[in-house]
Design a protein around this motif. Structure first.
Motif, mmCIF file in Angstrom:
data_model
loop_
_atom_site.group_PDB
_atom_site.id
_atom_site.type_symbol
_atom_site.label_atom_id
_atom_site.label_comp_id
_atom_site.label_asym_id
_atom_site.label_seq_id
_atom_site.Cartn_x
_atom_site.Cartn_y
_atom_site.Cartn_z
ATOM 1 N N LEU A 1 92.302 23.639 40.917
ATOM 2 C CA LEU A 1 90.943 23.787 41.004
ATOM 3 C C LEU A 1 90.197 23.597 39.759
ATOM 4 N N ILE B 1 89.159 21.190 51.279
ATOM 5 C CA ILE B 1 88.454 21.531 52.597
ATOM 6 C C ILE B 1 89.538 21.713 53.780
ATOM 7 N N LEU C 1 81.797 25.059 52.626
ATOM 8 C CA LEU C 1 81.887 23.718 52.700
ATOM 9 C C LEU C 1 81.988 23.210 54.204
ATOM 10 N N SER C 2 81.043 22.186 54.754
ATOM 11 C CA SER C 2 81.304 21.762 56.073
ATOM 12 C C SER C 2 82.777 21.357 56.312
ATOM 13 N N HIS C 3 83.254 21.397 57.552
ATOM 14 C CA HIS C 3 84.542 21.184 57.971
ATOM 15 C C HIS C 3 84.484 19.663 58.402
ATOM 16 N N ASN D 1 91.583 24.916 53.246
ATOM 17 C CA ASN D 1 90.779 26.200 53.404
ATOM 18 C C ASN D 1 90.640 26.382 54.860
ATOM 19 N N ILE E 1 85.998 32.980 48.510
ATOM 20 C CA ILE E 1 85.396 32.618 49.734
ATOM 21 C C ILE E 1 85.820 33.543 50.903
ATOM 22 N N ILE F 1 79.401 23.636 44.625
ATOM 23 C CA ILE F 1 80.601 22.825 45.440
ATOM 24 C C ILE F 1 81.936 23.492 45.023
ATOM 25 N N ILE F 2 82.219 23.681 43.749
ATOM 26 C CA ILE F 2 83.605 24.159 43.352
ATOM 27 C C ILE F 2 83.718 25.683 43.677
ATOM 28 N N LEU G 1 82.447 27.214 46.195
ATOM 29 C CA LEU G 1 82.805 27.134 47.863
ATOM 30 C C LEU G 1 84.029 26.468 47.880
ATOM 31 N N MET G 2 84.733 25.752 47.155
ATOM 32 C CA MET G 2 86.025 25.375 47.384
ATOM 33 C C MET G 2 86.919 26.439 46.991
ATOM 34 N N ASP G 3 86.594 27.433 45.968
ATOM 35 C CA ASP G 3 87.623 28.493 45.660
ATOM 36 C C ASP G 3 87.886 29.395 46.903
ATOM 37 N N GLN G 4 88.951 29.224 47.547
ATOM 38 C CA GLN G 4 89.025 30.229 48.756
ATOM 39 C C GLN G 4 89.535 31.529 48.359
ATOM 40 N N ASN H 1 83.773 16.086 57.306
ATOM 41 C CA ASN H 1 83.839 15.359 56.131
ATOM 42 C C ASN H 1 82.896 13.863 56.316
#
Lengths: 112, 112
Positions: free
Chosen positions: B4, B106, A85-87, B109, A39, A30-31, A33-36, A89
């Motif tokens: 992060l 999210i 990560l799904s937009h 991003n 990504i 998850i972390i 995937l959070m790191d743009q 929530n």
DNA sequence: TTTAATGGTTTAAAATAATAAACCAAGAAA
DNA sequence: TTTCTTGGTTTATTATTTTAAACCATTAAA
């Protein structure tokens, strides 16, 4: 149906989501995937293997669990899958609502 | 330390709490403790055995986990222990803050 | 001071989850 | 078409959790 019974159902339904995000291996996915910075267009399974240090089947397994709880989504381009990560929530918001309800019950009980 | 990285640490710390409240057996204990019609002065282990259908060692084991994450507290009277949901919601609030942070990341991003 | 009640702990067994190896399928490139 | 890349799945193994049985300690009651 009483409020507590409803809460019980919500709690039970949240169980899968809580277990899904409670696991540290899945948290590292998850972390990542959070790191743009990495990504932008989503991460491939092989990227996640590099970042997390997990094996490919393990990443695949954990991604499946995260997909099942709608926290992770993906887009296919040929043989390549890009995960992000799904937009929406929805599950996160449901959990937040549940936590609010629990806090409320505890507060009410305290005043008795 | 980046935002992060901080989030990663918070996430990891929340892991134990998430796993603790994600288990359905433990949820049934939490639900029982929320039901003030029964509680009032707190529930004894034997009460929880009746309500949850779990064995005494199992209830004791799960109570220990819930005590360790500060969700459950107790008060002793002689040989009797009365368990109740902790009035401080520190861990719950921490989790809510974490979920807010994740939602925020999210959202950011998505706008890139 | 026995005896009963309450409940925590330790240990061994059972159930569940996570992992890697091997395999399979689909698309891209040669 | 053949070969390579990407990645999902199945199976067997390993690791972790959960459980119950047996035990111990403490306090209250007889």
């Amino acid at each position: 149906m009483s409020d507590l019974t409803k809460l019980k159902h919500e709690f039970a339904k949240s169980s899968i989501f809580l277990v899904a995000i409670g696991d540290e291996k899945r948290q590292s996915i998850i972390i990542a995937l959070m790191d743009q910075k990495i990504i932008r267009r989503g991460l491939q399974v092989t990227d996640l293997v590099d970042v997390t240090g997990l094996s490919r089947p393990a990443v695949s397994h954990h991604l499946k669990i995260l997909k099942d709880v709608s926290l992770v989504d993906y887009r296919s381009e040929g043989t390549k899958n890009f995960y992000y990560l799904s937009h929406e929530n929805k599950e996160i918001n449901k959990l937040k609502a549940l936590l609010d309800d629990v806090t409320e019950v505890i507060k009410c009980n305290r005043q008795l």
